[in-house]
Design a protein around this motif. Structure first.
Motif, PDB file in Angstrom:
ATOM      1  N   LEU A 107       0.854  -1.189   0.000  1.00  0.00           N
ATOM      2  CA  LEU A 107       0.000   0.000   0.000  1.00  0.00           C
ATOM      3  C   LEU A 107       0.890   1.240   0.000  1.00  0.00           C
ATOM      4  O   LEU A 107       1.118   1.836   1.047  1.00  0.00           O
ATOM      5  N   GLY A 110       0.472   5.822   1.866  1.00  0.00           N
ATOM      6  CA  GLY A 110      -0.865   6.137   2.365  1.00  0.00           C
ATOM      7  C   GLY A 110      -0.989   7.552   2.883  1.00  0.00           C
ATOM      8  O   GLY A 110      -2.013   8.223   2.680  1.00  0.00           O
ATOM      9  N   SER A 138       2.781   2.322  -7.281  1.00  0.00           N
ATOM     10  CA  SER A 138       3.417   1.248  -6.527  1.00  0.00           C
ATOM     11  C   SER A 138       4.784   0.839  -7.067  1.00  0.00           C
ATOM     12  O   SER A 138       5.524   0.124  -6.388  1.00  0.00           O
ATOM     13  N   THR A 192       3.028   3.136   5.055  1.00  0.00           N
ATOM     14  CA  THR A 192       1.638   3.522   4.797  1.00  0.00           C
ATOM     15  C   THR A 192       0.848   3.756   6.066  1.00  0.00           C
ATOM     16  O   THR A 192      -0.379   3.760   6.039  1.00  0.00           O
ATOM     17  N   VAL A 197      -5.593   4.512   6.414  1.00  0.00           N
ATOM     18  CA  VAL A 197      -5.212   3.108   6.277  1.00  0.00           C
ATOM     19  C   VAL A 197      -5.360   2.376   7.608  1.00  0.00           C
ATOM     20  O   VAL A 197      -5.883   1.245   7.663  1.00  0.00           O
TER      21      VAL A 197
END
Length: 408
Positions: A107, A110, A138, A192, A197
């Motif tokens: 992830l 974030g 990513s 993240t 999140v």
């Protein structure tokens, strides 16, 4: 049986500190690193395992390109630099076209999503950073590592949730075996921890609520475990074919002798309760390595401290490895590094083999009575570890098992 590759370098940046030795020492002490997190104040879960470096300290270590990088990319660059140094390699002199970089992330960035969304709503489109997209995609961590190391070979960014770092190592092995590179810099990174999140994981019921004893919240395989703790960091390994490492006189820290990859095909977030896919990944890794189950001396468990994961994994270990190898789970100390976890734990497994020591599981006196596994508790256990496996599982049903063996 697949030809093994060797691991010649390790790099780690984790909630235990910067450098592989700092993390190894902390994991061997067996004390959790979770603390109250000011960025999460007011949330149902307000603690985490953060890397203990300020933004300024990170930027100073990165240098002049730090301004454009997200936190996860910075972690990856620092861990990759350490791994390359540890391997005795110099990017200014190597053949960059024969160097691959594979860095997984679950992830990415974030906090960047959160901050730039706030800016858009409160301040308008002109105040959204032009770096938003380069920081949140990513593949940018692997891109920044490739740039930093002047590596022109394949660069890939596996995204298999919490198995991403282990997937990256498996992909790197395949690139080496198929002769697409001579050196592979591989691992995972994650940064993240943010309000959104963290709240998302809480809504899934995945996080521990032990705010009154944060350092003791992550307790893999304990009867009273209640969820994982958010973590961050990066782990990077340098892999080479045996003949390449031998030709340049490199030290081999361990051998990567097998990789098993499977899918549960069961549920988006819940593991298969029978752990059939995970067991299949373990058996594939052992078959590639030419190992019988009884030859496994040590297991680095995924061990998230969640009720479902630990129950399924404990049953898998007891069923597939009935001779009861030692079991450790670093997330008790480091929290859950998500996309970085598999690579961090692969590096720790290399160190366990190298130091002939099984680290303890933090916050665990004994495994839940229904788990028939040999968890290491209290203190490090001296052990002649010749072969070990490292488990990594991820949302979406991803299962990756890496089999490692002593270098000689």
């Amino acid at each position: 049986m697949t030809a093994p590759v060797v691991i010649t370098g390790l790099g780690l940046i984790t909630p235990a500190g910067e450098g592989a030795e700092a993390t190894w020492s902390a994991v061997c002490r067996g004390v959790g690193t979770a603390t109250p997190d000011p960025a999460l104040t007011g949330l149902p879960v307000d603690f985490s395992c953060r890397v203990p470096l300020s933004s300024d300290a990170l930027d100073q270590r990165i240098g002049r390109t730090a301004w454009r990088m997200s936190r996860d990319a910075k972690f990856a660059v620092l861990a990759a630099r350490e791994a390359v140094r540890d391997a005795g390699l110099d990017p200014s002199t190597w053949k960059g076209a024969r160097v691959a970089v594979v860095i997984g992330c679950g992830l990415p960035a974030g906090a960047v999503y959160e901050e730039q969304s706030r800016r858009l709503e409160e301040l308008g489109a002109d105040m959204v950073s032009a770096l938003t997209i380069p920081q949140i995609i990513s593949n940018m961590a692997v891109g920044e590592v490739s740039i930093d190391l002047k590596a022109h070979g394949p660069s890939l960014a596996p995204a298999t949730a919490c198995a991403s770092g282990a997937s990256a190592i498996a992909v790197a092995r395949d690139l080496l075996v198929s002769d697409q590179c001579d050196i592979a810099v591989a691992g995972g990174t994650e940064a993240t921890i943010s309000r959104l999140v963290t709240t998302g994981f809480w809504r899934l019921g995945a996080l521990s609520r032990r705010a009154d004893a944060a350092a003791e919240a992550s307790r893999p395989f304990a009867a009273d475990r209640d969820g994982f703790v958010m973590g961050e960091g990066a782990g990077v390994l340098v892999l080479e074919r045996v003949e390449h490492a031998t030709a340049r006189g490199a030290r081999s820290r361990a051998r990567l002798v097998g990789c098993g990859n499977t899918s549960d095909a069961h549920h988006p977030t819940a593991p298969d309760p029978g752990a059939k896919g995970a067991e299949s990944a373990l058996r594939i890794a052992l078959a590639q390595a030419g190992l019988a189950a009884h030859e496994v001396d040590h297991v680095n468990a995924h061990g998230t401290s969640t009720p479902l994961n630990d129950a399924g994994e404990a049953a898998l270990i007891a069923r597939a490895l009935p001779h009861r190898p030692s079991v450790t789970a670093p997330k008790g100390v480091l929290g859950h590094g998500l996309g970085a976890a598999g690579a961090i734990e692969a590096a720790l497994t290399v160190l366990a083999v190298e130091h002939r020591t099984a680290p303890p599981i933090a916050n665990l006196q004994a495994p839940a009575p229904e788990f028939d596994i040999d968890c290491v508790t209290g203190r490090p256990r001296p052990q002649d570890i010749r072969t070990a496996v490292s488990h990594s599982f991820g949302f979406g049903g991803h299962n990756v098992v890496l089999a490692l063996a002593r270098a000689s």
